[in-house]
Scaffold this motif. Structure first.
Motif, PDB file in Angstrom:
ATOM      1  N   ARG A   1      23.713 -19.238-106.948  1.00  0.00           N
ATOM      2  CA  ARG A   1      23.941 -20.350-106.014  1.00  0.00           C
ATOM      3  C   ARG A   1      22.659 -21.088-105.683  1.00  0.00           C
ATOM      4  O   ARG A   1      21.586 -20.517-105.717  1.00  0.00           O
ATOM      5  CB  ARG A   1      24.578 -19.830-104.737  1.00  0.00           C
ATOM      6  CG  ARG A   1      25.924 -19.172-104.999  1.00  0.00           C
ATOM      7  CD  ARG A   1      26.617 -18.772-103.718  1.00  0.00           C
ATOM      8  NE  ARG A   1      27.874 -18.147-104.005  1.00  0.00           N
ATOM      9  CZ  ARG A   1      29.027 -18.800-104.167  1.00  0.00           C
ATOM     10  NH1 ARG A   1      29.062 -20.099-104.073  1.00  0.00           N
ATOM     11  NH2 ARG A   1      30.144 -18.150-104.432  1.00  0.00           N
TER      12      ARG A   1
ATOM     13  N   ILE B   1      28.690 -28.634-107.187  1.00  0.00           N
ATOM     14  CA  ILE B   1      27.913 -28.823-105.961  1.00  0.00           C
ATOM     15  C   ILE B   1      28.527 -29.898-105.081  1.00  0.00           C
ATOM     16  O   ILE B   1      29.143 -30.847-105.571  1.00  0.00           O
ATOM     17  CB  ILE B   1      26.443 -29.170-106.307  1.00  0.00           C
ATOM     18  CG1 ILE B   1      25.557 -29.119-105.062  1.00  0.00           C
ATOM     19  CG2 ILE B   1      26.341 -30.482-107.058  1.00  0.00           C
ATOM     20  CD1 ILE B   1      24.071 -29.131-105.371  1.00  0.00           C
TER      21      ILE B   1
ATOM     22  N   GLY C   1      25.939 -25.211-104.119  1.00  0.00           N
ATOM     23  CA  GLY C   1      26.628 -25.200-105.398  1.00  0.00           C
ATOM     24  C   GLY C   1      26.485 -23.884-106.118  1.00  0.00           C
ATOM     25  O   GLY C   1      25.619 -23.071-105.804  1.00  0.00           O
TER      26      GLY C   1
END
Length: 133
Positions: free
Chosen positions: A86, A110, A124
């Motif tokens: 992430r 994202i 994201g």
């Protein structure tokens, strides 16, 4: 500012096993190391040029800088996130998110995850490089 240091300290306090912070400003690195010690956490703080040699991708990358540097750094930050990892980006004015999001879409699913008083944070997940886009 010491946004990188604050984010690194928060990551440590939230249980991250390995934390590496970076900044272009040597004074920010010194302040970040001192703040980490004051907070009783262990984090490495490296100048940007030393971090370039890091080959291990991270599970999570966070950045708290302005929109233009975030756009410029998109390929470099993407390389630091493992597939399935992430990214969280903050320090972005609401109106600037439309420029930052496309810079990361090549690698991440994202979007805006939070907003406050005209500022937004983006989050994201890194797609697998072999996945069809």
């Amino acid at each position: 500012g010491c946004g990188s240091g604050i984010l690194a300290i928060a990551a440590c306090r939230l249980g991250a096993a390995r934390v590496v912070g970076t900044d272009v400003d040597p004074q920010a690195l010194i302040a970040s190391r001192a703040n980490a010690m004051r907070n009783g956490v262990e984090a490495a703080f490296l100048p940007v040029d030393r971090l370039r040699g890091e080959r291990i991708p991270f599970d999570v990358v966070v950045a708290n800088i302005l929109a233009n540097p975030l756009v410029m750094l998109a390929p470099a930050l993407a390389r630091r996130v493992r597939p399935g990892g992430r990214i969280v980006l903050s320090g972005i004015l609401d109106a600037q998110a439309v420029a930052v999001i496309p810079a990361y879409r090549r690698w991440f699913n994202i979007g805006v995850c939070d907003s406050d008083d005209g500022w937004v944070a983006l989050a994201g997940m890194r797609r697998d490089e072999n996945a069809v886009r």
